[in-house]
Design a protein around this motif. Structure first.
Motif, PDB file in Angstrom:
ATOM      1  N   THR A   1       0.924  -1.206  -0.014  1.00  0.00           N
ATOM      2  CA  THR A   1       0.195   0.054   0.083  1.00  0.00           C
ATOM      3  C   THR A   1       0.959   1.232  -0.104  1.00  0.00           C
ATOM      4  O   THR A   1       0.598   2.254   0.217  1.00  0.00           O
TER       5      THR A   1
ATOM      6  N   ASN B   1       4.140   1.710   1.858  1.00  0.00           N
ATOM      7  CA  ASN B   1       5.275   1.874   2.621  1.00  0.00           C
ATOM      8  C   ASN B   1       6.272   0.827   2.783  1.00  0.00           C
ATOM      9  O   ASN B   1       7.500   0.784   2.611  1.00  0.00           O
TER      10      ASN B   1
ATOM     11  N   GLY C   1      -2.982  -3.832   9.790  1.00  0.00           N
ATOM     12  CA  GLY C   1      -3.620  -4.053   8.267  1.00  0.00           C
ATOM     13  C   GLY C   1      -3.250  -5.465   7.903  1.00  0.00           C
ATOM     14  O   GLY C   1      -4.231  -6.242   7.907  1.00  0.00           O
ATOM     15  N   ASN C   2      -1.952  -5.982   7.532  1.00  0.00           N
ATOM     16  CA  ASN C   2      -1.805  -7.182   7.048  1.00  0.00           C
ATOM     17  C   ASN C   2      -1.295  -7.915   8.355  1.00  0.00           C
ATOM     18  O   ASN C   2      -0.928  -9.113   8.213  1.00  0.00           O
ATOM     19  N   LEU C   3      -1.140  -7.290   9.587  1.00  0.00           N
ATOM     20  CA  LEU C   3      -0.889  -7.783  10.802  1.00  0.00           C
ATOM     21  C   LEU C   3       0.295  -8.177  11.142  1.00  0.00           C
ATOM     22  O   LEU C   3       0.567  -9.016  11.907  1.00  0.00           O
TER      23      LEU C   3
ATOM     24  N   THR D   1       3.169   4.428  13.181  1.00  0.00           N
ATOM     25  CA  THR D   1       3.869   3.622  12.215  1.00  0.00           C
ATOM     26  C   THR D   1       4.422   4.402  11.003  1.00  0.00           C
ATOM     27  O   THR D   1       5.384   3.978  10.463  1.00  0.00           O
TER      28      THR D   1
HETATM   29  N1  F0G Z   1       0.729   1.574   9.340  1.00  0.00           N
HETATM   30  C1  F0G Z   1       1.330   1.855   8.157  1.00  0.00           C
HETATM   31  C2  F0G Z   1       1.786   3.335   8.126  1.00  0.00           C
HETATM   32  C3  F0G Z   1       1.385   1.019   7.234  1.00  0.00           C
HETATM   33  O1  F0G Z   1       2.156   1.111   6.179  1.00  0.00           O
HETATM   34  C4  F0G Z   1       0.954  -0.319   7.475  1.00  0.00           C
HETATM   35  C5  F0G Z   1       1.105  -1.456   6.537  1.00  0.00           C
HETATM   36  C6  F0G Z   1       0.299  -0.580   8.727  1.00  0.00           C
HETATM   37  C7  F0G Z   1       0.288   0.431   9.634  1.00  0.00           C
HETATM   38  C8  F0G Z   1      -0.297  -1.981   8.975  1.00  0.00           C
HETATM   39  O2  F0G Z   1       0.769  -2.607   9.539  1.00  0.00           O
HETATM   40  O3  F0G Z   1       0.506  -4.694   7.978  1.00  0.00           O
HETATM   41  O4  F0G Z   1       1.960  -4.993  10.093  1.00  0.00           O
HETATM   42  O5  F0G Z   1      -0.466  -4.678  10.136  1.00  0.00           O
HETATM   43  N2  F0G Z   1       1.498  -1.168   5.222  1.00  0.00           N
HETATM   44  C9  F0G Z   1       1.660  -2.296   4.441  1.00  0.00           C
HETATM   45  C10 F0G Z   1       2.543  -1.696   3.021  1.00  0.00           C
HETATM   46  C11 F0G Z   1       0.709  -3.367   4.144  1.00  0.00           C
HETATM   47  O6  F0G Z   1       2.102  -2.305   2.000  1.00  0.00           O
HETATM   48  O7  F0G Z   1       3.254  -0.830   3.292  1.00  0.00           O
HETATM   49  P1  F0G Z   1       0.515  -4.555   9.440  1.00  0.00           P
END
Ligand code: F0G
Length: 442
Positions: free
Chosen positions: A128, A130, A232-234, A387
């Motif tokens: 997505t 990051n 998100g993807n956890l 995050t």
């Molecule tokens: N916060 C941010 C800023 C993120 O980029 C993501 C996930 C999450 C929270 C969720 O974290 O997946 O460990 O539960 N981003 C992924 C990406 C999916 O493709 O950058 P998670």
């Protein structure tokens, strides 16, 4: 050589277990502090590899580091008040301070290290935004492998897309959403022997454990009452649970904090399964049929994730099982928050701290909800994980502060955001000294 991320028989993701009794483990977490004095060594400088005894899968010579993990924990009175905590009880962990601006670098240094260990020539991820920015920065700085990133064609924030492009990653905009892009990249990686760097890669999670070590270190090795993290993807929540389970088993902490995972309401698979349908870890054995039914209904109704917090716009979290294990270990809870709550919380994080991107603010919005429900007590010590950096997604910030809800709809597809309670709107003023002074005195 085949590189597997999941079990060929049952399809579950692989996990990393160490034979701790054969490894040099410190007798106290305080021992890691001595490495601060050796910061000229890149491994001791890194906020991930400083703790390398707790993720001991690589020889020092193979470690790929770009100085990740220089992140800090700060008490925030403004956000604490907003959440409803007693003075001094609310902490923000700024993972946006990483080199690529998000927590992903904690995991990508570990995945890049493993990629080097197996001699990978090409690495890939779906993202997505990051994860792709993070993988791309490791590839551009380390020059060990080429990178291809798959992004959904929808709502990737420009800050993130610009990073992948600038770091010269081959960037595929798949005509679909993140869930589609992840499915495709897993297929392509399998077909072409490409090293996969999504959080299906268990080494990623090893690196992300260190976020919790740094939180503990900042709290002088005292365990907080709550860790609150967006889901998100956890991957993060799974990694945090593993970190605390291991530290407890090794006798390095005496208790495990509670974990709260916060979904966006428009991407709430974990919330639905855990809180509404009662799915639990149960040794990894049960709940499978409920989960399967949930996903097949989701597919037949063509339900797609939809939230302005584009980083967590995910309906099919790959680390679901590992997250259930983490929730089990940490007496966890899951909540969902609306886009409105996310944006309001984000504005408070900005007003009382370094700021963050929308998805990150889900942690603060979730903490506020849990406080209002009485699940979090006012006297608790709560750590919200921020995050990603504020500048990842300036469109959302400007739309909120300019109070332009039409712009939310039109540019960002933000549904249900009606007010901007904490808006700090720019003031248009004539190019004239007197008029400017009049505005300042208003
Ligand atoms: N916060 C941010 C800023 C993120 O980029 C993501 C996930 C999450 C929270 C969720 O974290 O997946 O460990 O539960 N981003 C992924 C990406 C999916 O493709 O950058 P998670």
């Amino acid at each position: 050589m085949d590189i597997l991320t999941s079990c060929p028989d049952c399809g579950s993701l692989l996990d990393i277990e160490y034979e701790w009794d054969k490894l040099p483990v410190p007798s106290s977490m305080r021992e890691f502090e001595s490495r601060w004095s050796n910061r000229r060594d890149p491994l001791d400088f890194s906020g991930v590899w400083r703790f390398r005894n707790l993720l001991p899968f690589a020889a020092d010579k193979d470690i790929v580091t770009i100085g990740e993990g220089q992140t800090i924990l700060q008490q925030s009175p403004v956000v604490g008040k907003y959440v409803g905590m007693n003075a001094g009880g609310l902490f923000l962990q700024y993972e946006g301070l990483n080199p690529s601006g998000s927590f992903k670098d904690n995991g990508m240094t570990a995945a890049s290290t493993h990629a080097r260990m197996v001699g990978a020539k090409v690495a890939a991820c779906a993202s997505t935004g990051n994860t792709s920015a993070s993988l791309a920065i490791y590839a551009s700085t380390a020059q060990l492998f080429r990178v291809v990133v798959f992004v959904g064609s929808g709502k990737i924030a420009y800050g993130k897309l610009s990073q992948a492009l600038d770091y010269h990653a081959k960037t595929l905009q798949v005509l679909g959403d993140f869930d589609d892009a992840l499915e495709r990249v897993r297929e392509v990686a399998g077909e072409r022997g490409i090293y996969l760097c999504n959080s299906v890669n268990p080494f990623r999670l090893e690196g992300q454990k260190t976020i919790m070590y740094r939180v503990l270190e900042s709290l002088n090795w005292q365990v907080p009452d709550w860790i609150v993290v967006p889901g998100g993807n956890l991957g993060n929540s799974s990694a945090f649970g593993k970190a605390f389970t291991e530290l407890k088993a090794l006798g390095l902490i005496d208790r495990i904090p509670r974990l709260a995972v916060i979904n966006a309401a428009g991407a709430n698979t974990l919330y639905q399964l855990y809180e509404q349908q009662g799915v639990r870890w149960d040794g990894g054995m049960s709940g499978d049929s409920v989960v399967e039914t949930f996903f097949s209904e989701m597919d037949s109704e063509n339900r797609k994730a939809s939230t302005l917090a584009s980083a967590i716009e995910i309906n099919r979290p790959v680390n679901l099982k590992k997250c259930l294990r983490a929730l089990d270990a940490c007496d966890g809870v899951v909540r969902q928050v609306t886009d409105q709550e996310i944006l309001d919380a984000k504005a408070q994080v900005g007003a009382g701290g370094f700021g963050c991107e929308p998805a990150s603010a889900a942690s603060v919005a979730g903490a506020k909800r849990l406080r209002a429900e009485g699940v979090i007590a006012p006297s608790d010590r709560v750590v919200c994980i921020l995050t990603g950096h504020q500048l990842k997604d300036p469109d959302a910030t400007v739309a909120y502060h300019s109070g332009n809800t039409a712009l939310f709809e039109e540019k960002l597809g933000m549904r249900g955001v009606k007010t901007a309670e904490f808006a700090n709107s720019p003031v248009v003023v004539e190019n004239n000294l007197q008029k400017i002074i009049e505005v300042l005195e208003r």
